[in-house]
Design a protein around this motif. Structure first.
Motif, PDB file in Angstrom:
ATOM      1  N   MET A 434      23.402  14.088  -9.871  1.00  8.42           N
ATOM      2  CA  MET A 434      22.096  13.482 -10.057  1.00  8.42           C
ATOM      3  C   MET A 434      21.456  13.918 -11.369  1.00  8.42           C
ATOM      4  O   MET A 434      20.767  13.134 -12.032  1.00  8.42           O
ATOM      5  N   GLU A 435      21.743  15.171 -11.775  1.00  8.63           N
ATOM      6  CA  GLU A 435      21.155  15.691 -13.003  1.00  8.63           C
ATOM      7  C   GLU A 435      21.649  14.953 -14.244  1.00  8.63           C
ATOM      8  O   GLU A 435      21.066  15.080 -15.322  1.00  8.63           O
ATOM      9  N   ASN A 436      22.733  14.185 -14.104  1.00  4.59           N
ATOM     10  CA  ASN A 436      23.266  13.412 -15.233  1.00  4.59           C
ATOM     11  C   ASN A 436      22.862  11.941 -15.207  1.00  4.59           C
ATOM     12  O   ASN A 436      23.307  11.166 -16.057  1.00  4.59           O
ATOM     13  N   LEU A 437      22.031  11.547 -14.253  1.00  2.07           N
ATOM     14  CA  LEU A 437      21.715  10.120 -14.106  1.00  2.07           C
ATOM     15  C   LEU A 437      20.980   9.541 -15.313  1.00  2.07           C
ATOM     16  O   LEU A 437      21.064   8.337 -15.574  1.00  2.07           O
ATOM     17  N   ASP A 438      20.282  10.382 -16.054  1.00  2.00           N
ATOM     18  CA  ASP A 438      19.591   9.874 -17.239  1.00  2.00           C
ATOM     19  C   ASP A 438      20.565   9.538 -18.369  1.00  2.00           C
ATOM     20  O   ASP A 438      20.195   8.888 -19.342  1.00  2.00           O
ATOM     21  N   ASN A 439      21.820   9.982 -18.228  1.00  2.00           N
ATOM     22  CA  ASN A 439      22.855   9.653 -19.204  1.00  2.00           C
ATOM     23  C   ASN A 439      23.496   8.316 -18.809  1.00  2.00           C
ATOM     24  O   ASN A 439      23.978   8.157 -17.690  1.00  2.00           O
ATOM     25  N   SER A 440      23.526   7.386 -19.712  1.00  2.00           N
ATOM     26  CA  SER A 440      23.990   6.023 -19.392  1.00  2.00           C
ATOM     27  C   SER A 440      25.461   5.980 -18.997  1.00  2.00           C
ATOM     28  O   SER A 440      25.909   5.006 -18.385  1.00  2.00           O
ATOM     29  N   ASN A 441      26.238   7.017 -19.333  1.00  2.00           N
ATOM     30  CA  ASN A 441      27.657   7.023 -18.986  1.00  2.00           C
ATOM     31  C   ASN A 441      27.931   7.433 -17.548  1.00  2.00           C
ATOM     32  O   ASN A 441      29.035   7.227 -17.039  1.00  2.00           O
ATOM     33  N   THR A 442      26.937   7.998 -16.881  1.00  2.00           N
ATOM     34  CA  THR A 442      27.170   8.621 -15.579  1.00  2.00           C
ATOM     35  C   THR A 442      27.643   7.640 -14.516  1.00  2.00           C
ATOM     36  O   THR A 442      28.566   7.924 -13.757  1.00  2.00           O
ATOM     37  N   LEU A 443      27.026   6.479 -14.430  1.00  2.00           N
ATOM     38  CA  LEU A 443      27.367   5.501 -13.397  1.00  2.00           C
ATOM     39  C   LEU A 443      28.172   4.326 -13.937  1.00  2.00           C
ATOM     40  O   LEU A 443      28.334   3.322 -13.238  1.00  2.00           O
ATOM     41  N   LYS A 444      28.704   4.478 -15.132  1.00  2.00           N
ATOM     42  CA  LYS A 444      29.358   3.365 -15.817  1.00  2.00           C
ATOM     43  C   LYS A 444      30.506   2.768 -15.003  1.00  2.00           C
ATOM     44  O   LYS A 444      30.677   1.552 -14.941  1.00  2.00           O
TER      45      LYS A 444
END
Length: 721
Positions: A434-444
């Motif tokens: 969850m802490e990486n959700l602000d990174n656009s690659n996380t849910l790519k």
């Protein structure tokens, strides 16, 4: 004065020279050790991480020098929450005793890591002390610093030192964490921030001091996985460390000791080492992949607790296989404490006699370790249906101890309930931090995301903004949870200021514009879909055979709503990375089928490096093979060996190389030769002849099998036509 300036200039130029040499050294494989160099455990990895300034009886600079002289890229590791820091704790550092900085539990007892070594509440004075160790290591020429295991026990939080930090951080009086869910949550949140800030401070110093002497020293954190720390009730900064600019990467500390933690599945609590290791390594990958930080995967051929050699070997194979199934990671800590592995004594099954490592296991282990030096990155994917993720968060660590209002999450089952039923069906499930959700690659690459707030809480509103955007753009979100655990109402952003939600999921569903009461159906949210199940995930694994409806829901989400293809259910994983074939077959599957792989292989789990045309892997077992069909038949090549190959030379009718490995172990090699050799000679670099124990030619594969004693100094092998 001029002499002093000249001395500083010499030291400065010396430090530049050390760095310019080490910068060209390989950095793919490593091991950590406190002991000085010894031929008995000369592992021949690229890096040695020399452990602790005060460890191994001192002589720190001599240990550094000894390893460097043997050709290693020398780096430095030490504990950030504990270590051989008795000089600090007992007052030799600054004239003050610091035992009162230990982590204290409710009954007033300090939590100890060893005699006069408490687990620490990191203080300004301790950080000042640890920087003296950092400076000494950089002055000795190390190329990287590793601050190991920033750990704060969940059951701690009662010391005067911690109370002062609470007042400073929250600007209010300390609350004993056992009095309420909110006090528990706030206590763990503070522990998390204390070590995040400690690492930020020390790594800034590493970079500052290294730069001042003309160096670029890397900074890494060796840490257990979020899954393990949550399970063992320890708090650590985990994913948030990636936000530190001065932090270059992690070592994923996953091994038998962490992965054998029993978990529930189909109502049965037991060890599931391969599956647990797969999820642990996966959580470390997802923690760093969007950030670009480097990741080293650790495996240990033994573990901290005394077991039998047979137990160690069985579980080493399981964890080793699990880590290789992540093809985007190709850096490895091949083992910790090689002196313990090569010289330690443990039992064998059926006997109480303590024995050193057997020649056969040592050879097998060295074959596996040597393969890591050659293991390539790969764009290949595991067989199975990809794109299904389980959302995790650092806040999983905040709800583990103590329990409140009778609500329990035994063996972290609220996480395993979402992950294990899918993994056991051969679905390469991913964890998403969850802490990486602000990174656009996380849910790519995620098509279906499963989440719950039964075992964690969102630390920022922005996570919900990112989730709602992903769903609105076409993602499928499945939410499991009754939202009735006692941590739903802790003081956080969703119930303070402009918000007054009873639970964080209410904010998420509002942002998605869906009802939070409608169950058993998929609700459209622009281009995406949401399904809400008012069941806590733990119920899917604690209760026997309770996951059928869950699997069916995932099938609908994947095939119909995400349009991601057919959901493939099976009991195995298979991956090829260059010439290496990695496979695992899981037990507890409905039909219990074995996996058959046909081809031309070397069995790398067999110390005799047997040649196979078919490998049958039974449920509960793993396999590591070398595919001989991938190599040029006309070119001589060492395909598999229990030693590292150096100075390879190929000429007409002659193949020559040097092999090095720990002395007194046994080397086994299988070598592809385009001709049947007429002569094979082995000599030490000193000129002494080495006896060949086995010299077998396999006509069907044009491979030569050699077996001989290893020597750390090196053996020159000459094969002639």
């Amino acid at each position: 004065m001029y002499k002093l300036i000249f001395l500083h200039l010499v030291l400065f130029l010396f430090s530049i020279n050390i760095y310019s040499q080490s910068d060209s050294l390989k950095q793919k494989t490593s091991f950590q050790i406190a002991a000085p160099f010894n031929e008995a455990y000369d592992v021949r990895s690229d890096i040695v991480m020399v452990y602790g300034v005060n460890d191994a009886g001192g002589n720190f600079e001599q240990r550094i020098k000894g390893w460097r002289e043997k050709g290693y890229n020398v780096q430095f590791m030490t504990g950030i929450a504990w270590g051989q820091y008795q000089d600090y704790f007992l007052g030799q550092f600054d004239g003050k005793q610091h035992l009162d900085e230990g982590q204290v539990q409710r009954n007033g007892d300090t939590i100890w890591h060893g005699k006069n070594v408490p687990y620490l509440v990191p203080s300004d004075s301790f950080l000042k002390y640890i920087k003296t160790h950092i400076k000494r290591a950089i002055d000795a020429g190390v190329t990287a610093v590793y601050l190991e295991e920033p750990e704060f026990w969940a059951r701690a939080g009662y010391s005067e030192a911690f109370k002062k930090e609470w007042q400073k951080y929250y600007n209010e009086s300390w609350q004993p964490q056992h009095i309420s869910p909110e006090a528990t949550y706030l206590s763990s949140k503070l522990k998390y921030h204390l070590y995040l800030n400690a690492l930020k401070d020390v790594f800034a110093y590493v970079k500052y001091y290294a730069k001042s002497v003309g160096r670029d020293v890397k900074c890494y954190v060796p840490t257990h996985s979020l899954i393990n720390y949550s399970s063992w009730q320890i708090v650590s900064p985990e994913a948030s460390l990636a936000s530190i600019d001065d932090m270059d990467g992690y070592i994923a500390q996953v091994w038998t000791g962490t992965s054998r933690e029993p978990v529930y599945y189909k109502g049965l609590k037991k060890e599931r080492v391969f599956e647990n290791a797969f999820l642990e390594y996966g959580s470390m990958v997802s923690m760093t992949a969007p950030t670009g930080k480097r990741m080293y995967f650790l495996t240990d051929p033994i573990e901290d607790w005394p077991r039998t050699w047979d137990d160690y070997k069985r579980n080493y194979q399981a964890t080793f296989t699990a880590k290789l199934l992540y093809p985007t990671v190709d850096h490895y800590e091949v083992m910790p404490w090689p002196n313990r592995i090569y010289l330690g004594k443990f039992k064998v099954e059926g006997s109480d006699e303590l024995q050193t490592i057997s020649p056969a296991y040592a050879t097998q282990m060295q074959v596996m370790v040597t393969a890591l030096n050659e293991m390539p990155l790969s764009f290949n994917k595991l067989n199975g249906s990809h794109g299904i993720g389980v959302l995790v968060s650092n806040s999983m660590m905040f709800q583990r101890f103590p329990t409140h209002a009778g609500y329990e999450d035994p063996q972290l089952s609220n996480f395993y309930g979402m992950a294990l039923p899918l993994l056991k069906q051969g679905i390469p499930i991913e964890t998403v931090h969850m802490e990486n959700l602000d990174n656009s690659n996380t849910l790519k690459n995620i098509k279906v995301l499963i989440m719950s707030y039964a075992n964690m809480k969102p630390l920022q509103e922005s996570y919900h903004t990112a989730l709602s955007k992903w769903v609105n753009d076409g993602g499928v979100l499945i939410y499991y949870g009754r939202d009735n655990d006692p941590f739903q109402t802790v003081r956080e952003w969703w119930n303070t200021g402009k918000y007054n939600f009873n639970s964080p999921s209410e904010d998420l569903f509002k942002k998605l514009n869906v009802s939070n009461t409608k169950e058993d159906s998929f609700i459209q949210s622009r281009k995406g879909w949401v399904s809400i199940k008012r069941v806590d995930p733990k119920e899917l694994v604690i209760e026997g055979s309770n996951d059928a409806a869950f699997i069916e829901l995932i099938r609908q989400a994947y095939e119909k709503y995400a349009a991601a293809g057919k959901l493939i259910l099976k009991n195995n994983f298979y991956l090829q990375r260059g010439p290496y074939v990695i496979a695992a077959v899981m037990d507890e599957f409905k039909n219990g089928e074995s996996l058959k792989i046909k081809g031309s292989f070397i069995d790398l789990f067999d110390p005799e490096l047997s040649v196979l045309t078919e490998k049958v892997i039974e449920p509960g077992h793993q396999s590591f093979l070398y595919d001989m069909r991938t190599v040029d038949k006309k070119q001589p090549k060492v395909l598999a060996t229990a030693a590292r190959v150096y100075e390879e030379k190929i000429a007409a009718g002659k193949y020559e190389f040097i092999v090095k490995s720990p002395s007194e172990t046994m080397n086994a090699m299988r070598i592809r030769i385009p001709y049947k050799p007429a002569g094979v000679t082995l000599t030490k670099l000193s000129g002494e002849k080495v006896d060949i124990i086995k010299n077998d030619w396999d006509t069907s594969t044009s491979t030569l099998f050699l077996k001989h004693k290893n020597f750390s100094e090196g053996i020159r092998v000459i094969i002639t036509k």
